[in-house]
Design a protein around this motif. Structure first.
Motif, short mmCIF file in Angstrom:
data_model
loop_
_atom_site.label_atom_id
_atom_site.label_comp_id
_atom_site.label_asym_id
_atom_site.label_seq_id
_atom_site.Cartn_x
_atom_site.Cartn_y
_atom_site.Cartn_z
N ALA A 13 0.39 -0.39 -8.99
CA ALA A 13 -0.17 -1.67 -9.42
C ALA A 13 -0.48 -2.52 -8.20
O ALA A 13 -0.03 -3.66 -8.08
N LEU A 14 -1.26 -1.98 -7.29
CA LEU A 14 -1.57 -2.69 -6.05
C LEU A 14 -2.79 -3.58 -6.25
O LEU A 14 -3.75 -3.20 -6.93
N PRO A 15 -2.79 -4.76 -5.64
CA PRO A 15 -3.95 -5.65 -5.76
C PRO A 15 -5.15 -5.08 -5.00
O PRO A 15 -4.99 -4.30 -4.06
N GLN A 16 -6.34 -5.51 -5.41
CA GLN A 16 -7.55 -5.04 -4.76
C GLN A 16 -7.55 -5.46 -3.30
O GLN A 16 -7.22 -6.58 -2.95
N GLY A 17 -7.92 -4.52 -2.42
CA GLY A 17 -7.97 -4.81 -1.00
C GLY A 17 -6.67 -4.58 -0.27
O GLY A 17 -6.58 -4.84 0.94
N ALA A 18 -5.65 -4.09 -0.96
CA ALA A 18 -4.36 -3.81 -0.33
C ALA A 18 -3.97 -2.36 -0.57
O ALA A 18 -4.40 -1.75 -1.55
#
Length: 311
Positions: free
Chosen positions: A235-240
């Protein structure tokens, strides 16, 4: 130019076939015999075919009639299903769903889209904040269903899955190598004290790169390679990305994704939402139990009744 078959005439065709004649079909359709006969005649004239053999005063479907009957039954079934779903008050109302911001993507948009397509008259109001706030609101009756990320499910909670908590940073970033290590967590983030305690235990100096409650600001500093943070695996945020050199950083352990339901709203719509959440966030066994109508504890989870209309 495309032509359309008349559903009313198709219904007459099916009724006459099933009833064995126009007289009884007219009674079933609450029409006159002449009206039913006219519908059949117009259908035949529109296609230039005969659908009944009228020998010996008995109506028997012709081969063309048998073929059209198969289509007619399917078309009428879809028509009736659509009307029932769109007009039945059992499928209207409101569900208040709370989800921690860090696990909204990518699953929740897909679930909302599926539910909106299947139950267009049901409003699912999504609220996103931290687990502590969601549980407080749930206790006050502000939510019907919530997801949480916590060390273990509380009273009434159902564990969907256990996932690893990982360090995250910018792709090809170097912020994780700097000392003091700069962290990007909002003040009420459940992961913040876990990360700080792990770093203290490992003797790694750290400082906060952001303050306040803006998750967008925290995420921006991470993607700019000015700080690092932590998220649940998957569940990683976009861009990370998960930091590849995380072996130089202390292990953050595991957390549970938990489900809480108020059991105030009941019925098919709520059951479908719960199944979607269990399959999207749970492990394989949880998903199988959801599909078969069981909860994580093994009891039957099919709730009787219908979704209460919003007042």
């Amino acid at each position: 130019m495309p032509r359309n078959l008349d559903l009313t005439a198709l219904r007459a065709l099916v009724a006459v076939t099933d009833a064995g004649g126009v007289t009884r079909a007219a009674g079933l359709l609450n029409l006159t015999q002449s009206a039913v006969s006219m519908q059949i005649k117009r259908l035949e004239e529109s296609l230039g075919l005969e659908f009944f053999s009228r020998a010996q005063r008995k109506l028997t479907p012709t081969p063309e009639g048998e073929q059209l009957l198969a289509y007619a039954r399917r078309m009428l079934e879809l028509n009736d299903e659509a009307l029932a779903r769109l007009t039945d008050t059992a499928f209207e109302g409101e569900i208040r769903l709370g989800v921690p911001h860090d696990i909204v993507y990518p699953q929740i948009p897909k679930i909302l889209k599926t539910m909106a397509a299947e139950y267009p008259r049901v409003r699912i109001n999504l609220f996103s904040c931290f687990t502590s706030k969601l549980k407080e609101g749930f206790a006050r009756g502000e939510f019907d269903v919530i997801l949480t990320t916590e060390a273990a499910p509380g009273e009434g909670g159902e564990r969907l899955a256990t996932r690893k908590l990982v360090w995250i940073g910018a792709p090809d970033g170097i912020a994780w190598q700097q000392r003091p290590l700069r962290l990007a967590f909002v003040e009420t983030c459940f992961f913040r004290p876990i990360a700080q305690a792990a770093l203290n235990g490992a003797g790694i100096r750290w400082e906060m790169a952001v303050g306040g409650e803006s998750e967008q600001v925290a995420q921006a500093t991470v993607t700019a390679d000015l700080s690092i943070s932590a998220r649940m695996e998957g569940a990683l945020p976009q861009g990370a990305v998960a930091i590849e050199g995380a072996n130089a950083l202390p292990d953050l352990g595991h957390l549970d994704i938990c489900l809480y339901q108020a059991n105030v709203q009941r019925g098919e719509v709520v059951d479908k939402l719960l199944m979607q959440l269990r399959c999207a966030y749970g492990d394989a066994q949880c998903c199988l139990r959801a599909i078969s109508g069981e909860t994580a504890s093994g009891r039957d989870d099919h709730l009787a009744g219908r979704l209460t209309a919003a007042e």
